[in-house]
Write a protein that holds these residues in place. Structure first.
Motif, short mmCIF file in Angstrom:
data_model
loop_
_atom_site.label_atom_id
_atom_site.label_comp_id
_atom_site.label_asym_id
_atom_site.label_seq_id
_atom_site.Cartn_x
_atom_site.Cartn_y
_atom_site.Cartn_z
N GLY A 31 0.80 -1.22 0.00
CA GLY A 31 0.00 0.00 0.00
C GLY A 31 0.83 1.26 0.00
O GLY A 31 2.04 1.23 -0.22
N LYS A 32 0.14 2.35 0.29
CA LYS A 32 0.75 3.68 0.27
C LYS A 32 1.50 3.94 1.58
O LYS A 32 1.06 3.51 2.64
CB LYS A 32 -0.32 4.74 0.10
N ARG A 33 2.59 4.68 1.44
CA ARG A 33 3.37 5.02 2.63
C ARG A 33 2.68 6.14 3.41
O ARG A 33 2.01 6.98 2.81
CB ARG A 33 4.80 5.35 2.27
N GLU A 34 2.85 6.12 4.70
CA GLU A 34 2.38 7.20 5.55
C GLU A 34 3.52 8.20 5.70
O GLU A 34 4.69 7.85 5.49
CB GLU A 34 1.94 6.65 6.91
N PRO A 35 3.21 9.46 6.06
CA PRO A 35 4.27 10.47 6.18
C PRO A 35 5.43 9.99 7.06
O PRO A 35 5.22 9.46 8.15
CB PRO A 35 3.55 11.66 6.83
N GLY A 36 6.63 10.15 6.53
CA GLY A 36 7.83 9.80 7.28
C GLY A 36 8.24 8.34 7.19
O GLY A 36 9.30 7.98 7.70
N GLU A 37 7.44 7.50 6.56
CA GLU A 37 7.77 6.08 6.47
C GLU A 37 8.76 5.81 5.33
O GLU A 37 8.66 6.39 4.26
CB GLU A 37 6.52 5.24 6.18
N SER A 38 9.65 4.87 5.58
CA SER A 38 10.53 4.36 4.53
C SER A 38 9.77 3.26 3.77
O SER A 38 8.69 2.82 4.20
CB SER A 38 11.79 3.76 5.15
N ASP A 39 10.35 2.81 2.67
CA ASP A 39 9.74 1.68 1.95
C ASP A 39 9.57 0.49 2.88
O ASP A 39 8.51 -0.14 2.91
CB ASP A 39 10.61 1.26 0.77
#
Length: 125
Positions: A31-39
């Motif tokens: 899914g989509k990353r949340e703010p500040g998340e790495s892969d």
């Protein structure tokens, strides 16, 4: 551009796919990353949420980045999917927004989202 991270789990000639409630096509789980998340953060979180298993982060390896028309979006909206292979622990099961989990072969290519067709072509053909 829709930026997504996905788990590419291939066993033999089959790839693990998921289908969300209310949708007809399958896609690679993720899914989509949340703010500040790495892969990797995104991969671990999304797979735990969708499939109720834990990704072994230390085993994750990049398998490629694929871009195509986003499914069920207006023409020109693209999805870019960064794919990772990784080992896991637990028993794979549909969870939260996931209605069904399936192991698909190249013969099932028409059942997946456009970006996943590229992945099927690359790894299953």
């Amino acid at each position: 551009m829709i930026d997504k991270v996905a788990w590419l789990r291939i066993e033999g000639d089959r790839v693990l796919c998921a289908r969300s409630h209310g949708k007809t096509v399958f896609y690679l789980p993720g899914g989509k990353r949340e703010p500040g998340e790495s892969d990797l953060d995104t991969l671990v979180r999304e797979i735990r949420e969708e499939l109720a298993v834990d990704i072994a982060a230390e085993t994750a390896r990049p398998m490629g980045v694929f871009t195509a028309q986003a499914d069920r979006q207006r023409e020109g909206v693209l999805v870019r999917m960064s794919c990772y292979a990784a080992e896991y622990s637990g028993e794979i099961a549909a969870s939260n927004e996931i209605a069904e989990v399936a192991w698909l072969t190249y013969a099932d290519r028409e059942r997946v989202a456009p970006v996943d067709k590229l992945i099927f072509d690359e790894f299953l053909r």
